[in-house]
Design a protein around this motif. Structure first.
Motif, PDB file in Angstrom:
ATOM      1  N   SER A   1      -1.742  -6.823  -0.836  1.00 27.18           N
ATOM      2  CA  SER A   1      -1.281  -5.500  -1.267  1.00 27.18           C
ATOM      3  C   SER A   1      -1.841  -4.372  -0.410  1.00 27.18           C
ATOM      4  CB  SER A   1      -1.650  -5.270  -2.736  1.00 27.18           C
ATOM      5  OG  SER A   1      -3.061  -5.246  -2.893  1.00 27.18           O
ATOM      6  N   LEU A   2      -2.793  -4.643   0.470  1.00 26.84           N
ATOM      7  CA  LEU A   2      -3.391  -3.621   1.314  1.00 26.84           C
ATOM      8  C   LEU A   2      -2.645  -3.455   2.632  1.00 26.84           C
ATOM      9  CD1 LEU A   2      -7.185  -4.327   0.679  1.00 26.84           C
ATOM     10  CD2 LEU A   2      -5.678  -2.686  -0.467  1.00 26.84           C
TER      11      LEU A   2
ATOM     12  N   GLU B   1      -9.000  -0.246  -5.805  1.00 27.04           N
ATOM     13  CA  GLU B   1      -9.051   0.587  -4.609  1.00 27.04           C
ATOM     14  C   GLU B   1      -7.678   0.858  -4.019  1.00 27.04           C
ATOM     15  OE1 GLU B   1      -9.732  -3.733  -3.257  1.00 27.04           O
ATOM     16  OE2 GLU B   1     -10.286  -2.432  -4.955  1.00 27.04           O
ATOM     17  N   HIS B   2      -6.660   0.285  -4.611  1.00 27.89           N
ATOM     18  CA  HIS B   2      -5.298   0.437  -4.097  1.00 27.89           C
ATOM     19  C   HIS B   2      -4.738   1.800  -4.483  1.00 27.89           C
ATOM     20  CE1 HIS B   2      -1.052  -0.524  -3.364  1.00 27.89           C
ATOM     21  NE2 HIS B   2      -1.474  -1.581  -2.677  1.00 27.89           N
TER      22      HIS B   2
ATOM     23  N   GLU C   1      -7.510 -10.193   4.142  1.00 35.20           N
ATOM     24  CA  GLU C   1      -7.359  -9.029   3.286  1.00 35.20           C
ATOM     25  C   GLU C   1      -6.339  -9.302   2.179  1.00 35.20           C
ATOM     26  OE1 GLU C   1      -6.449  -5.391   5.208  1.00 35.20           O
ATOM     27  OE2 GLU C   1      -8.157  -5.481   6.586  1.00 35.20           O
ATOM     28  N   ASP C   2      -6.466  -8.558   1.098  1.00 37.72           N
ATOM     29  CA  ASP C   2      -5.498  -8.649   0.017  1.00 37.72           C
ATOM     30  C   ASP C   2      -4.123  -8.261   0.543  1.00 37.72           C
ATOM     31  OD1 ASP C   2      -3.918  -7.803  -2.424  1.00 37.72           O
ATOM     32  OD2 ASP C   2      -5.762  -8.491  -3.376  1.00 37.72           O
TER      33      ASP C   2
ATOM     34  N   VAL D   1       0.818  -1.201   0.000  1.00 34.69           N
ATOM     35  CA  VAL D   1       0.000   0.000   0.000  1.00 34.69           C
ATOM     36  C   VAL D   1       0.859   1.262   0.000  1.00 34.69           C
ATOM     37  CG1 VAL D   1      -0.218   0.280   2.502  1.00 34.69           C
ATOM     38  CG2 VAL D   1      -2.122   0.949   1.007  1.00 34.69           C
TER      39      VAL D   1
END
Length: 591
Positions: free
Chosen positions: A298-299, A366-367, A295-296, A267
């Motif tokens: 990447s978050l 959303e990233h 959660e992903d 993130v």
């Protein structure tokens, strides 16, 4: 009145008793019969043959699918959310079922060759049905979970077809003994003619099967290209946790000339290495951040990601059954591994004078780095100090974004035409082995397009691709492929044609010889005049030749048929006291 003397002295038939006893629980001589098998038992024999062929296909599939066991476990994990070696519950019953059905099949063929009536025991019938339905359910399940894997069957034939042909040739040649015995030794019928025609068709199909083979390793030795380079796919994940520094070090130590990694953007814009969408499988995120474990990946920011342990899962789950081979020092080092950043992996590649292949996953919409992920990747390459020419990227994005990663050699992970390759500026292709045919590889190489084939872990597959001329392969098992200094087998076309024609001619000679022998035996039997017999002929022939085994069998049938029908009060059985053979008296003639 019955004289208490033995009716007949029989030879012990231990092998026949063994065969009929295990197959049909007919251990006693009087339980056996040489009459034709009933239609019901013939139906069960067909079911047994069908089960054998299906289990043989199933066992062969899993034999060649060993190349992709890790992919299978990963597919199951994505559905169930729990990581374990799911191949063990499949391989164990497959081995047992294949051994069991094969044993019954051999016993059934011995029944036919010995002229015994087929009578499968009811316990075996349950076992055959259980094996059949279990295999069918397994095939349906694999087709649902892992349907793309069926392609490996066709790929494997490029390596195994010549050997399977020899095995099939030996099998149909051996079966000719049973076919000849059934067709020649009985009165002619339409069904026998049908059996003979079907057998001849199968025989011809096996003889001509090599015309359909496409085996890259049937080639001249001087045209063999150099040994393909090995790319450590996620390092050496069978020896250390995937996508960690230890894993990449192990890959380089085992002869990998390049490293491949899965790249995700955090993130806060730090590229790190992670194959899964979440951190659950390969880290202790469930312990450190239990509320965020789904959660992903990447978050998470890099500080949170770097705080996670990325090695303990490997020691606990032992996904490749290799933990026991590790030393205490190796286990301690693996247990302290953290998630690896892209910069650290590229620095290692630069120090080893190696190259890198990056599978970059674009962040979700959303990233915050959804639009700048390519700049983050370039930043990592520059920071690592590795030449951009030694870094190839395979993006998981549409081609509209591919041009944004400027300065890095571009690679596509799909089969493209030569025109598309030129238009998109792609310098190489990274294809799954199921998508890289021998013809396509030769076409790409002829136009100077480099081809890397992924998911190559088995020596036989590496050998096939070597013969096809690929420049490099991506592997989870560089420690295995380094032990393949030369293709497993390589044969010139002239040598293979000689083997093919010679084996076919030997088979033809044996089949013709078997049919002639069976026909000659039948003619001798008919000329002996014993095909139609009665009690008087049996007694007279027995006195003249008491060692004739065929007469013993006929007398045995006659005696037990009389006993089964019941002797009347006016019938009795007496013996020749000097030779021990039975005669019958009817209507008081024997008193």
């Amino acid at each position: 009145m019955v004289k208490h003397q033995p009716l007949q002295v029989y030879e012990k038939q231990l092998f026949v008793s063994f065969v009929t006893g295990i197959y049909g629980c007919r251990w006693k001589r009087y339980q056996r019969s040489q009459e034709d098998s009933s239609r019901w038992e013939c139906t069960w024999f067909i079911i047994l043959c069908s089960s054998f062929l299906l289990v043989l296909f199933w066992a062969y599939f899993w034999l060649v699918a060993q190349n992709d066991f890790n992919e299978f476990n990963w597919s199951v994990y994505n559905r169930s959310g729990a990581w374990s070696d799911e191949t063990i519950p499949i391989l164990a019953p497959t081995t047992v079922g294949f051994s069991y059905i094969t044993f019954l099949m051999i016993l059934a063929l011995f029944h036919i060759s010995l002229g015994q009536q087929l009578n499968l025991y009811w316990v075996h019938k349950i076992g055959v049905l259980a094996t059949l339905f279990t295999t069918i359910s397994g095939v349906v399940s694999v087709d649902d979970i892992w349907g793309d894997e069926w392609d490996i069957l066709l790929v494997s034939l490029q390596s195994t077809a010549p050997f399977l042909h020899i095995g099939a040739l030996a099998t149909v040649t051996a079966i000719s003994w049973l076919v000849a015995g059934y067709v020649v030794r009985r009165d002619r019928s339409n069904f026998q003619v049908t059996v003979l025609v079907i057998y001849i068709i199968i025989l011809l199909a096996v003889y001509l099967a090599p015309l359909t083979f496409s085996c890259p390793c049937i080639m001249d030795r001087h045209t063999l290209r150099p040994r393909p380079d090995i790319i450590g796919r996620r390092g050496a994940p069978m020896l250390a946790p995937e996508n960690t520094i230890v894993s990449f070090n192990r890959a380089l130590q085992n002869g990998a000339s390049s490293l491949e990694a899965d790249v995700t953007i955090s993130v806060d814009g730090v590229p790190f290495l992670m194959r899964d969408r979440t951190l659950r499988r390969t880290t202790d995120v469930g312990k450190v951040f239990p509320a965020r474990q789904f959660e992903d990946a990447s978050l998470f920011n890099w500080t949170e990601i770097h705080s996670l342990n990325a090695g303990q899962w490997f020691l606990k789950s032992d996904p490749y059954w290799t933990v026991e081979t590790l030393t205490a020092r190796d286990r301690l080092r693996i247990g302290n591994q953290t998630v690896c950043s892209l910069v650290d992996m590229l620095r290692l590649a630069a120090r080893a004078n190696s190259s890198a292949l990056l599978d970059i996953r674009r962040p979700p919409p959303e990233h915050p780095r959804h639009r700048s992920w390519f700049m983050d990747t370039l930043w990592a390459v520059q920071k690592a100090g590795i030449s951009p020419k030694r870094v190839r990227t395979v993006t998981w994005t549409p081609d509209t974004d591919r041009g944004r990663v400027r300065g890095l050699p571009q690679s596509a992970n799909e089969k493209l035409s030569l025109e598309e390759i030129r238009q998109r500026g792609i310098t190489s292709l990274t294809l799954h082995y199921s998508k890289a045919s021998h013809t396509d590889i030769q076409e790409y190489l002829a136009h100077n397009v480099s081809v890397t084939v992924s998911a190559v872990n088995a020596p036989w597959l590496y050998s096939v691709l070597w013969c096809s001329g690929v420049s490099s392969v991506s592997s989870d098992a560089p420690q295995v492929l380094r032990k393949v200094p030369y293709p497993i087998w390589l044969m010139s076309r002239s040598a293979y044609r000689f083997i093919w024609f010679s084996s076919d001619l030997v088979s033809i000679a044996l089949v013709i010889g078997i049919f002639c022998f069976q026909n000659y035996h039948m003619i001798r039997w008919k000329m002996s005049g014993m095909q139609n017999y009665n009690p008087e002929q049996i007694v007279l022939s027995a006195v003249a030749n008491r060692t004739n085994r065929d007469l013993n069998v006929m007398k045995e049938k006659l005696i037990f048929s009389e006993l089964n029908n019941g002797l009347s009060s006016t019938e009795d059985i007496s013996l020749f006291p000097e030779n021990g053979y039975a005669i019958y008296s009817h209507g008081g003639l024997g008193d």
